[in-house]
Motif scaffolding. Structure first.
Motif, PDB file in Angstrom:
ATOM      1  N   ARG A  52       0.829  -1.203   0.000  1.00 25.77           N
ATOM      2  CA  ARG A  52       0.000   0.000   0.000  1.00 25.77           C
ATOM      3  C   ARG A  52       0.870   1.262   0.000  1.00 25.77           C
ATOM      4  NH1 ARG A  52      -5.489   1.119   1.289  1.00 25.77           N
ATOM      5  NH2 ARG A  52      -5.718   3.244   2.043  1.00 25.77           N
ATOM      6  N   TYR A  53       1.946   1.257   0.796  1.00 29.22           N
ATOM      7  CA  TYR A  53       2.863   2.392   0.831  1.00 29.22           C
ATOM      8  C   TYR A  53       3.532   2.588  -0.530  1.00 29.22           C
ATOM      9  CZ  TYR A  53       6.919   5.246   1.926  1.00 29.22           C
ATOM     10  OH  TYR A  53       7.871   6.227   1.913  1.00 29.22           O
ATOM     11  N   LYS A  54       3.981   1.500  -1.124  1.00 30.08           N
ATOM     12  CA  LYS A  54       4.636   1.575  -2.433  1.00 30.08           C
ATOM     13  C   LYS A  54       3.671   2.122  -3.485  1.00 30.08           C
ATOM     14  CE  LYS A  54       7.191  -1.315  -5.662  1.00 30.08           C
ATOM     15  NZ  LYS A  54       7.694  -2.678  -5.934  1.00 30.08           N
ATOM     16  N   ASN A  55       2.436   1.671  -3.467  1.00 34.72           N
ATOM     17  CA  ASN A  55       1.438   2.165  -4.420  1.00 34.72           C
ATOM     18  C   ASN A  55       1.131   3.640  -4.184  1.00 34.72           C
ATOM     19  OD1 ASN A  55       1.240  -0.246  -5.768  1.00 34.72           O
ATOM     20  ND2 ASN A  55      -0.529  -0.946  -4.598  1.00 34.72           N
ATOM     21  N   CYS A  56       1.103   4.052  -2.924  1.00 36.62           N
ATOM     22  CA  CYS A  56       0.882   5.460  -2.594  1.00 36.62           C
ATOM     23  C   CYS A  56       2.002   6.306  -3.189  1.00 36.62           C
ATOM     24  CB  CYS A  56       0.826   5.643  -1.075  1.00 36.62           C
ATOM     25  SG  CYS A  56       0.678   7.359  -0.537  1.00 36.62           S
ATOM     26  N   ARG A  57       3.249   5.913  -2.953  1.00 34.41           N
ATOM     27  CA  ARG A  57       4.393   6.663  -3.475  1.00 34.41           C
ATOM     28  C   ARG A  57       4.357   6.729  -4.995  1.00 34.41           C
ATOM     29  NH1 ARG A  57       6.728  10.097  -0.517  1.00 34.41           N
ATOM     30  NH2 ARG A  57       8.542   9.926  -1.824  1.00 34.41           N
ATOM     31  N   LYS A  58       4.046   5.610  -5.655  1.00 31.03           N
ATOM     32  CA  LYS A  58       3.968   5.590  -7.118  1.00 31.03           C
ATOM     33  C   LYS A  58       2.899   6.553  -7.622  1.00 31.03           C
ATOM     34  CE  LYS A  58       5.420   0.922  -8.360  1.00 31.03           C
ATOM     35  NZ  LYS A  58       4.937  -0.356  -8.918  1.00 31.03           N
ATOM     36  N   TYR A  59       1.731   6.514  -6.995  1.00 31.27           N
ATOM     37  CA  TYR A  59       0.626   7.350  -7.434  1.00 31.27           C
ATOM     38  C   TYR A  59       0.977   8.833  -7.321  1.00 31.27           C
ATOM     39  CZ  TYR A  59      -3.819   9.675  -7.754  1.00 31.27           C
ATOM     40  OH  TYR A  59      -4.812  10.538  -8.133  1.00 31.27           O
ATOM     41  N   ALA A  88     -12.773  13.871  -4.623  1.00 33.15           N
ATOM     42  CA  ALA A  88     -13.393  13.908  -5.965  1.00 33.15           C
ATOM     43  C   ALA A  88     -13.333  12.542  -6.626  1.00 33.15           C
ATOM     44  CB  ALA A  88     -12.690  14.942  -6.832  1.00 33.15           C
ATOM     45  N   MET A  89     -12.306  11.756  -6.298  1.00 29.37           N
ATOM     46  CA  MET A  89     -12.182  10.395  -6.865  1.00 29.37           C
ATOM     47  C   MET A  89     -12.966   9.377  -6.073  1.00 29.37           C
ATOM     48  SD  MET A  89      -8.252   9.959  -8.056  1.00 29.37           S
ATOM     49  CE  MET A  89      -7.441  10.663  -6.633  1.00 29.37           C
ATOM     50  N   GLY A  90     -13.453   9.762  -4.924  1.00 31.04           N
ATOM     51  CA  GLY A  90     -14.208   8.825  -4.082  1.00 31.04           C
ATOM     52  C   GLY A  90     -13.319   7.979  -3.191  1.00 31.04           C
ATOM     53  N   GLY A  91     -12.112   8.431  -2.944  1.00 34.18           N
ATOM     54  CA  GLY A  91     -11.199   7.700  -2.069  1.00 34.18           C
ATOM     55  C   GLY A  91      -9.839   7.515  -2.701  1.00 34.18           C
ATOM     56  N   LYS A  92      -9.001   6.811  -1.993  1.00 36.03           N
ATOM     57  CA  LYS A  92      -7.639   6.589  -2.475  1.00 36.03           C
ATOM     58  C   LYS A  92      -7.636   5.569  -3.608  1.00 36.03           C
ATOM     59  CE  LYS A  92      -5.570   7.631   1.973  1.00 36.03           C
ATOM     60  NZ  LYS A  92      -4.766   7.125   3.093  1.00 36.03           N
ATOM     61  N   PRO A  93      -6.941   5.867  -4.711  1.00 34.70           N
ATOM     62  CA  PRO A  93      -6.895   4.939  -5.835  1.00 34.70           C
ATOM     63  C   PRO A  93      -5.830   3.851  -5.669  1.00 34.70           C
ATOM     64  CG  PRO A  93      -5.742   6.935  -6.415  1.00 34.70           C
ATOM     65  CD  PRO A  93      -6.319   7.150  -5.030  1.00 34.70           C
ATOM     66  N   TYR A  94      -5.216   3.776  -4.543  1.00 31.27           N
ATOM     67  CA  TYR A  94      -4.143   2.811  -4.332  1.00 31.27           C
ATOM     68  C   TYR A  94      -4.421   1.959  -3.122  1.00 31.27           C
ATOM     69  CZ  TYR A  94      -2.858   6.942  -1.622  1.00 31.27           C
ATOM     70  OH  TYR A  94      -2.889   8.037  -0.798  1.00 31.27           O
TER      71      TYR A  94
END
Length: 94
Positions: A52-59, A88-94
């Motif tokens: 989840r952290y890695k995806n957050c950083r990538k995003y 606006a996106m309805g939450g975190k995309p990652y």
């Protein structure tokens, strides 16, 4: 380098890492550290948190690069701007 100089540099780095405006993934980082602490630093138990952290950083890195390409300043949206974007996106995309 003397100890006071090292301390000043370390304090500056810590402030930057913990700054909501420059680090969008503090929540994910804290969660992974908490997991490690809870499982006596057995990293195999915390892979979901690391992912989840890695995806957050990538995003947020991709957002930052796109803003640079578009000439938007600052490169990284502020914490308030990021909250609006996520809402606006309805939450975190990652």
């Amino acid at each position: 380098m003397s100890n006071p100089e090292l301390q000043v540099r370390m304090d500056k780095t810590v402030r930057k890492v913990r700054n909501q405006d420059s680090n969008p993934c503090i929540e994910e980082s804290d969660a992974s550290q908490k997991c490690l602490s809870a499982y006596n630093y057995d990293s195999s138990m915390c892979s979901a948190y690391f992912h989840r952290y890695k995806n957050c950083r990538k995003y947020w890195h991709s957002v930052m690069l796109q803003r640079r390409r578009d000439g938007v300043r600052p490169d990284m949206p502020t914490a308030a701007d990021r909250q609006e974007m996520l809402a606006a996106m309805g939450g975190k995309p990652y």
